[in-house]
Write an enzyme that holds these catalytic residues in place. Structure first.
Site, PDB file in Angstrom:
ATOM      1  N   CYS A   1       0.866  -1.177   0.000  1.00 31.44           N
ATOM      2  CA  CYS A   1       0.000   0.000   0.000  1.00 31.44           C
ATOM      3  C   CYS A   1       0.898   1.222   0.000  1.00 31.44           C
ATOM      4  CB  CYS A   1      -0.922   0.008   1.220  1.00 31.44           C
ATOM      5  SG  CYS A   1      -2.007   1.457   1.289  1.00 31.44           S
TER       6      CYS A   1
ATOM      7  N   GLU B   1      -4.533   1.062  -5.407  1.00 31.71           N
ATOM      8  CA  GLU B   1      -3.698  -0.055  -5.836  1.00 31.71           C
ATOM      9  C   GLU B   1      -3.663  -0.041  -7.360  1.00 31.71           C
ATOM     10  OE1 GLU B   1      -1.765  -1.562  -4.067  1.00 31.71           O
ATOM     11  OE2 GLU B   1      -2.584  -1.875  -2.057  1.00 31.71           O
TER      12      GLU B   1
END
Length: 226
Positions: free
Chosen positions: A2, A104
């Site tokens: 992340c 993402e």
């Protein structure tokens, strides 16, 4: 991994939702990036939840300089308790990193990577399991202490797995007190918390590649393509 997320919820609303006794002035952020100051909840000296700012990218106390934090933006939940860079923080210095969505990148045709914005269907803020550390140059007692943190990731649920092979550990509210309690140091108690969030509670959509640059930080970044 992340590497980017958002936090657009007003500070006073965050304080109410997460029941914190102290707060800070936080403006809306649409592209939070490593090395920047991020909103974190931990315990203050009275043992109460407090909201403050830390640098994203954990700098262990033994580091020679803070540049190591550039490589410590995530800790894998499966191994954080045993890795030298994270194990001390895993035992005694755990925190909540506040967000209301994250990005993402999905590999698409031709090797191109398409960014997706992922959030809860309720569009409410959430807490990512984090670790934090204190660092100060060796031998310099007058230097300011650097507070830094990292986000814990895990294998994705089936929803996020269609986009990426990792996701941040989003903790339910029922786990906050346990995760923050420095007296709890048993890995067998803490490890079960580091799992993927309910896929039925999440939504995602492709967004502009403008998010690729941390210099861009505006509301248009979370607008669905098309």
């Amino acid at each position: 991994m992340c590497g980017r997320y958002t936090l657009t919820t007003p500070a006073e609303e965050l304080a109410e939702i997460f029941e914190v006794s102290e707060s800070v002035d936080i403006g809306p952020r649409y592209n939070v990036a490593p090395t920047q100051q991020v909103a974190v909840i931990g315990h203050n000296q009275e043992g109460q939840r407090a909201l403050g700012l830390m640098r994203w990218g954990l700098v262990p106390h033994w580091a020679k300089d803070p540049s190591i934090g550039n490589r410590m933006i995530n800790a894998r939940g499966e191994t954080a308790a045993e890795k030298p860079s994270f194990r001390s923080s895993f035992k005694k210095r755990r925190c909540l990193v506040l967000a209301d969505g994250f990005y993402e990148w999905k590999k698409v045709d031709g090797g191109r990577k398409q960014p997706y914005y992922i959030r809860l269907k309720e569009h409410r803020p959430f807490a990512i399991a984090g670790l934090w550390a204190r660092w100060r140059p060796r031998g310099d007692e007058e230097a300011e202490t650097l507070l830094s943190c990292t986000l814990i990731t895990t294998a994705p649920n089936e929803f996020v797995g269609e986009i990426h092979d990792r996701m941040p550990v989003i903790l339910p509210a029922s786990a906050y007190d346990l995760w923050l309690d420095p007296e709890v140091q048993d890995r067998e108690i803490l490890q079960p918390l580091l799992t993927a969030y309910d896929p039925e509670a999440m939504e995602a959509f492709p967004v502009s590649t403008a998010v690729n640059s941390p210099a861009n930080d505006r509301a248009e970044l979370i607008a669905p393509l098309g």
